[in-house]
Scaffold this motif. Sequence first.
Motif, PDB file in Angstrom:
ATOM      1  N   VAL A 113       0.833  -1.200   0.000  1.00  0.00           N
ATOM      2  CA  VAL A 113       0.000   0.000   0.000  1.00  0.00           C
ATOM      3  C   VAL A 113       0.868   1.250   0.000  1.00  0.00           C
ATOM      4  O   VAL A 113       0.618   2.209  -0.748  1.00  0.00           O
ATOM      5  CB  VAL A 113      -0.945   0.009   1.219  1.00  0.00           C
ATOM      6  N   SER A 114       1.912   1.257   0.792  1.00  0.00           N
ATOM      7  CA  SER A 114       2.781   2.439   0.893  1.00  0.00           C
ATOM      8  C   SER A 114       3.432   2.775  -0.446  1.00  0.00           C
ATOM      9  O   SER A 114       3.614   3.963  -0.769  1.00  0.00           O
ATOM     10  CB  SER A 114       3.859   2.203   1.953  1.00  0.00           C
ATOM     11  N   ILE A 117       0.732   4.466  -2.591  1.00  0.00           N
ATOM     12  CA  ILE A 117       0.422   5.806  -2.070  1.00  0.00           C
ATOM     13  C   ILE A 117       1.510   6.791  -2.475  1.00  0.00           C
ATOM     14  O   ILE A 117       1.227   7.942  -2.845  1.00  0.00           O
ATOM     15  CB  ILE A 117       0.249   5.767  -0.544  1.00  0.00           C
ATOM     16  N   ALA A 149      -7.515  -0.984   2.413  1.00  0.00           N
ATOM     17  CA  ALA A 149      -6.395  -0.263   3.017  1.00  0.00           C
ATOM     18  C   ALA A 149      -5.874   0.831   2.096  1.00  0.00           C
ATOM     19  O   ALA A 149      -5.540   1.936   2.541  1.00  0.00           O
ATOM     20  CB  ALA A 149      -5.273  -1.248   3.361  1.00  0.00           C
ATOM     21  N   LEU A 150      -5.819   0.547   0.800  1.00  0.00           N
ATOM     22  CA  LEU A 150      -5.343   1.534  -0.172  1.00  0.00           C
ATOM     23  C   LEU A 150      -6.308   2.716  -0.266  1.00  0.00           C
ATOM     24  O   LEU A 150      -5.891   3.876  -0.276  1.00  0.00           O
ATOM     25  CB  LEU A 150      -5.178   0.863  -1.535  1.00  0.00           C
ATOM     26  N   LYS A 152      -8.513   3.739   1.983  1.00  0.00           N
ATOM     27  CA  LYS A 152      -8.498   4.481   3.242  1.00  0.00           C
ATOM     28  C   LYS A 152      -7.286   5.401   3.308  1.00  0.00           C
ATOM     29  O   LYS A 152      -7.399   6.577   3.695  1.00  0.00           O
ATOM     30  CB  LYS A 152      -8.496   3.503   4.415  1.00  0.00           C
ATOM     31  N   LYS A 153      -6.133   4.886   2.920  1.00  0.00           N
ATOM     32  CA  LYS A 153      -4.909   5.690   2.953  1.00  0.00           C
ATOM     33  C   LYS A 153      -4.975   6.828   1.930  1.00  0.00           C
ATOM     34  O   LYS A 153      -4.455   7.930   2.177  1.00  0.00           O
ATOM     35  CB  LYS A 153      -3.703   4.794   2.672  1.00  0.00           C
ATOM     36  N   HIS A 155      -7.708   8.447   1.000  1.00  0.00           N
ATOM     37  CA  HIS A 155      -8.546   9.482   1.613  1.00  0.00           C
ATOM     38  C   HIS A 155      -7.785  10.256   2.678  1.00  0.00           C
ATOM     39  O   HIS A 155      -7.923  11.479   2.792  1.00  0.00           O
ATOM     40  CB  HIS A 155      -9.791   8.838   2.224  1.00  0.00           C
ATOM     41  N   GLU A 156      -6.976   9.555   3.461  1.00  0.00           N
ATOM     42  CA  GLU A 156      -6.187  10.220   4.501  1.00  0.00           C
ATOM     43  C   GLU A 156      -5.203  11.236   3.908  1.00  0.00           C
ATOM     44  O   GLU A 156      -4.828  12.200   4.578  1.00  0.00           O
ATOM     45  CB  GLU A 156      -5.433   9.183   5.328  1.00  0.00           C
ATOM     46  N   ASN A 157      -4.831  11.013   2.645  1.00  0.00           N
ATOM     47  CA  ASN A 157      -3.908  11.916   1.959  1.00  0.00           C
ATOM     48  C   ASN A 157      -4.635  12.899   1.043  1.00  0.00           C
ATOM     49  O   ASN A 157      -4.007  13.535   0.186  1.00  0.00           O
ATOM     50  CB  ASN A 157      -2.885  11.116   1.160  1.00  0.00           C
ATOM     51  N   HIS A 180     -15.126   4.094   1.757  1.00  0.00           N
ATOM     52  CA  HIS A 180     -13.929   4.857   1.372  1.00  0.00           C
ATOM     53  C   HIS A 180     -13.970   5.233  -0.114  1.00  0.00           C
ATOM     54  O   HIS A 180     -12.929   5.474  -0.720  1.00  0.00           O
ATOM     55  CB  HIS A 180     -12.677   4.037   1.671  1.00  0.00           C
TER      56      HIS A 180
END
Length: 305
Positions: A113-114, A117, A149-150, A152-153, A155-157, A180
Amino acid sequence: MKEGIITNIQHFSLEDGPGIRTVIFFKGCPFRCKWCANPETQKFHLELGWSKGSCLKCGSCVKQLYKYNISLKNEEVNWGDKSGRGGSIPSPDEVELACPTKSLHIIGKKYKVSELIDILIEQKPFFDDTGGLTLSGGEPLAQPEFAEALLKKAHENGIRTAIETTSYAEWNVVEGIVRHIDYYMTDIKVMDSELHEKWTGLPNQRLLSNIGKLLKQFPEVHFRIRTPVIPEVNDNPEAIIAIGRFLKTFENRDNLEWELLKYHRLGVPKYEALHREYPMGKVELSQEKFSELKSVAGFVFKSIV
């Protein structure tokens, strides 16, 4: 977090949701639609592919990958059993060293995921006021933990999200992921479940149930229902009207659209690269017939795009 298997990352897309988008194609799909334009995304594991146009017929792959039964016969590279299908495949590094033009290549790559992102954050300045990330495939819901997970991350960004999906999964999976999602695109191919199973390999009760629940329970999400118009499957007024009547139940929503997609044969070279025959043969859909069916849809449901 476990890794996901991705077949392609496409930047600057204008066809997969609003605005400018980066599209991440997931590998693996429960359906086997006979008209599928992305056959390389169907299977859940890494595959070997071959692009005829860039192949030099140099034999380097045969020499370096002999233990995988790679062969060059009749101007084509084959692998696996005698039919050229199946068998174990080499690693991406082995293939890259063996083929100077990358004609022989591995389909699919594992990502964290990282890593994705980081790619999306680099592209974020190009997303304008409406663009963002789109998950496509294959079927993103078939890798649910990774997809959620992807998203959600993202959206967080501050990255807007969309999905192109069959909606074929357990309800808890669909419900978890749509939380999400800003823009949800899904197919309704045909209402007749037996006909659906004949042409896709699976019945449609689950996906229709999921779509109905989503439209009722998530009024804030923008939905675009897509119907690919396929010769001999749903290229008739009765099939289109049946879908329209299902959607009419939800017509009071402001953020629900219905889009008819014209059948095309752009995926045929991909079947050749996988040594597979294209299941639809040489059928075509005329623009005249497609336009007529789109007009029929417009009589039944107001929000046609």
